[in-house]
Design a protein around this motif. Structure first.
Motif: not given
Length: 217
Positions: A72, A88, A94, A134
């Protein structure tokens, strides 16, 4: 300072947080005890090696293992999630990476009750792909990542099998340490780890969205 690429834009790497023993089958294969709390350690950002790089095995370690992981990329600062705030919102992207471990060195240090930094933090021990935004990975709690070595499948991770899922990891790290833009979080490896050999070619993939390649020299 080291950097990674997020959708072709350079992002400076700040802290590198790593999670150990986050898949039950990996704990079993190394004959470790199931931890009662999250196992956390760090790597220096000088350990970063981006896709296309050459993995140079350290002279002090004769048994360097690959550990493939979802990674991450933190996109904004946080000293703890507010009530109702989604984890999030802190994640910019990612990727997929390798937490390289000098297993023989780690074993000797653990026997003496000493820190693992030499075994985990040597140059090139935090291999990472480029990162995708993301929103391109809508369900990080249930995705797959793989490692092929010389064309053969060696590891396949399914994030749904994590003991501590991303929401828990991000929340804990933000509350305990504080997260900062540019931090990386290596989320733990599934079963199938093994020794690297000179000359091998490694191919990593995250859900078909991003790939990485490394050569062991």
């Amino acid at each position: 300072m080291s950097h990674v690429l997020l959708e072709n834009a350079q992002k400076r790497v700040n802290n590198i947080f790593c999670i150990g023993r986050n898949y039950a089958a990996h704990i079993e294969e190394l004959k470790n005890e199931m931890p009662s709390e999250t196992v956390l350690f760090t790597k220096p950002n000088s350990a970063i090696l981006r896709s296309g790089g050459e993995i140079r095995l350290p002279a002090f370690g004769g048994d360097v293992h690959f550990e493939t992981e979802l990674v991450l990329l933190v996109g904004k600062d946080s000293d703890g999630l507010a009530e109702g705030e989604s984890w999030q919102t802190l994640i910019a992207g990612y990727g997929v990476g390798l937490d390289l471990t000098a297993r023989d060195v780690q074993g000797r240090l653990k026997e003496k009750g000493l820190p693992w930094l030499k075994a985990k933090g040597f140059r090139g021990s935090a291999c990472v792909s480029d990162f995708v935004a993301a929103d391109k990975l809508p369900n990080p709690d249930n995705c797959t990542f793989t490692l092929h070595i010389d064309g053969g499948l060696r590891q396949k991770g399914e994030t749904v099998l994590m003991i501590h899922p991303p929401a828990e990891l991000v929340g804990e790290l933000a509350a305990v340490f504080g997260l900062r833009e540019g931090d990386l979080i290596f989320t733990g490896t599934p079963e199938g780890v093994g020794k690297l050999s000179s000359g091998s070619r490694l191919q990593l993939d995250l859900a078909g969205l991003v790939k990485a390649e490394f050569t062991v020299v």
